[in-house]
Design an enzyme around this catalytic site. Structure first.
Site, short mmCIF file in Angstrom:
data_model
loop_
_atom_site.label_atom_id
_atom_site.label_comp_id
_atom_site.label_asym_id
_atom_site.label_seq_id
_atom_site.Cartn_x
_atom_site.Cartn_y
_atom_site.Cartn_z
N HIS A 38 -9.52 0.54 4.59
CA HIS A 38 -8.28 0.68 5.39
C HIS A 38 -8.74 1.66 6.56
O HIS A 38 -9.24 2.69 6.46
CB HIS A 38 -7.13 1.44 4.57
CG HIS A 38 -5.86 1.37 4.97
ND1 HIS A 38 -5.50 2.41 5.86
CD2 HIS A 38 -4.79 0.61 4.76
CE1 HIS A 38 -4.12 2.10 6.21
NE2 HIS A 38 -3.86 0.94 5.61
N SER A 55 3.10 -2.77 10.25
CA SER A 55 4.61 -2.51 10.48
C SER A 55 5.30 -4.01 10.19
O SER A 55 6.25 -4.42 10.73
CB SER A 55 4.97 -2.27 11.94
OG SER A 55 4.58 -1.00 12.41
N GLY A 68 2.09 1.65 10.68
CA GLY A 68 2.95 2.76 10.56
C GLY A 68 3.71 3.21 11.97
O GLY A 68 4.14 4.07 12.27
N ASN A 99 0.78 -1.11 -0.10
CA ASN A 99 -0.17 -0.06 -0.05
C ASN A 99 1.03 1.21 0.08
O ASN A 99 1.61 1.46 1.01
CB ASN A 99 -0.93 0.08 1.20
CG ASN A 99 -1.63 1.09 1.44
OD1 ASN A 99 -1.89 2.09 0.55
ND2 ASN A 99 -2.28 1.47 2.71
N TRP A 100 0.95 1.97 -1.31
CA TRP A 100 1.88 3.04 -1.33
C TRP A 100 1.24 4.39 -0.77
O TRP A 100 1.87 5.52 -0.81
CB TRP A 100 2.31 3.16 -2.75
CG TRP A 100 3.27 2.23 -3.08
CD1 TRP A 100 3.99 1.13 -2.25
CD2 TRP A 100 3.84 1.98 -4.46
NE1 TRP A 100 4.72 0.48 -2.88
CE2 TRP A 100 4.79 0.93 -4.37
CE3 TRP A 100 3.79 2.85 -5.53
CZ2 TRP A 100 5.51 0.51 -5.45
CZ3 TRP A 100 4.79 2.36 -6.54
CH2 TRP A 100 5.43 1.11 -6.53
N LYS A 101 0.18 4.43 -0.26
CA LYS A 101 -0.66 5.47 0.50
C LYS A 101 -0.49 6.71 -0.49
O LYS A 101 -0.36 6.65 -1.80
CB LYS A 101 -0.20 5.52 1.94
CG LYS A 101 -0.07 4.29 2.49
CD LYS A 101 0.15 4.59 4.18
CE LYS A 101 0.53 3.11 4.91
NZ LYS A 101 0.01 3.34 6.28
N GLY A 124 2.74 -1.28 4.25
CA GLY A 124 2.72 0.01 4.12
C GLY A 124 4.25 0.58 3.69
O GLY A 124 4.85 0.06 2.56
N GLU A 181 -6.91 4.02 7.79
CA GLU A 181 -6.66 5.41 7.38
C GLU A 181 -8.07 5.94 6.88
O GLU A 181 -8.24 7.19 7.10
CB GLU A 181 -5.46 5.58 6.74
CG GLU A 181 -4.09 5.58 7.47
CD GLU A 181 -2.80 5.15 6.77
OE1 GLU A 181 -2.98 5.35 5.56
OE2 GLU A 181 -2.02 4.38 7.57
N GLU A 208 -5.53 -5.66 10.23
CA GLU A 208 -4.47 -4.78 10.50
C GLU A 208 -4.82 -4.05 11.66
O GLU A 208 -5.73 -3.20 11.82
CB GLU A 208 -4.49 -3.67 9.31
CG GLU A 208 -4.15 -4.46 7.91
CD GLU A 208 -3.53 -3.15 7.36
OE1 GLU A 208 -2.48 -3.40 6.80
OE2 GLU A 208 -4.37 -2.30 6.71
C1 PEP Z 1 -0.91 -0.32 5.85
O1 PEP Z 1 -0.79 0.80 5.35
O2 PEP Z 1 -1.72 -0.97 5.67
C2 PEP Z 1 0.36 -0.70 6.72
C3 PEP Z 1 0.15 -2.14 7.31
O3 PEP Z 1 1.19 0.14 7.11
P1 PEP Z 1 2.65 -0.11 7.30
O4 PEP Z 1 3.26 -1.60 6.80
O5 PEP Z 1 3.60 1.10 7.53
O6 PEP Z 1 2.46 -0.44 9.26
#
Ligand code: PEP
Length: 252
Positions: A96, A214, A174, A10-12, A235, A98, A168
């Site tokens: 998601h 993470s 993050g 996921n490149w957000k 992410g 976010e 998640e």
């Molecule tokens: C995500 O954005 O879904 C995510 C898991 O981010 P990260 O790996 O940075 O925790």
């Protein structure tokens, strides 16, 4: 029942079109010998067609990070499922944390978005997870139960054939805090039986449940080794092709 693991990036809201194409091409090159693992990246809407064209005929698939459930109309700033499909998208992240946290996404809108995705043949990746407070208050399972039951309300088994679930925990996204192997194992087992209770044993056995939060090259092997974990949603560590490939090749 064997489930091919899916490792999704996921490149957000990172990377311009040019940067996204560069990373996607590097990744596709590094993935040319990857077998038995599906790889997907989800760049921003703006980069989607560019990235799709730049890695056509490679084994890296394209996902979007969101969609809007209406087919078309006066919905300024939104993108429909059809538009994503036409841009070469195969998967779409839905709900998601976010989006739930900053953009008011609810289980009801999530359900409508899953429907819109399925109608055009996109594969929905339903993201669920509890906050830190909810975990502390021992509400993890009831929250997940609600997110899954309400998010998937009214669907028949056939419609959900390509559904992917992504667990998640919000507190692990993050933050560098990864859920422990025991925590992930417990939740994934719970989700597997929830899918069986809500739908059927076959459906539960065939549906991939990813872990996200993470994930990095150091912890990927342990996390992916958990019985009910069928891949990862990544992410931060997916933004760098050299880092991401070490997660994708967690087994070598
Ligand atoms: C995500 O954005 O879904 C995510 C898991 O981010 P990260 O790996 O940075 O925790």
């Amino acid at each position: 029942m064997s489930r091919v693991p899916l490792i999704a990036g996921n490149w957000k809201m990172y990377k311009t079109g040019r940067q996204a194409v560069e990373t996607a091409k590097d990744l596709a090159q590094l993935c040319s010998d990857v077998q038995d693992v599906e790889v997907m990246i989800a760049p921003t809407f703006l980069s989607l067609p560019l990235v799709a064209a730049s890695i056509e005929d490679t084994n890296v698939k394209i996902g979007a990070q969101n969609l809007y459930f209406e087919k078309q109309g006066a919905y300024t700033g939104e993108i429909s499922a059809d538009m994503l499909k036409a841009a070469g998208v195969e998967y779409v992240l839905i709900g998601h944390s976010e989006r739930r946290l900053y953009f008011g996404e609810t289980d009801t809108s999530v359900c409508k978005k899953i429907k819109a995705a399925i109608e055009v043949g996109l594969k929905p990746v339903l993201c669920i997870g509890e906050s830190e407070t909810q975990r502390e208050e021992e509400k993890t399972f009831s929250i997940l139960d609600k997110q899954v039951s309400d998010g998937l309300k009214g669907f028949g088994l056939e419609e959900l054939a390509h559904l992917v679930l992504a667990y998640e925990p919000v507190w692990a996204i993050g933050t560098g805090k990864t859920a422990s192997v025991d925590q992930v194992s417990q939740v994934h087992q719970y989700l597997r039986s929830l899918l069986e209770k809500l739908f059927s044993k076959d459906f539960s056995n065939q549906t991939r449940i990813l872990y996200g939060g993470s994930v990095n090259p150091e912890n990927a092997r342990d996390l992916m080794g958990i019985e009910d974990v069928d891949g990862a949603l990544v992410g931060g560590a997916s933004l760098d092709a050299n880092k991401f490939i070490n997660i994708i090749k967690y087994n070598s």
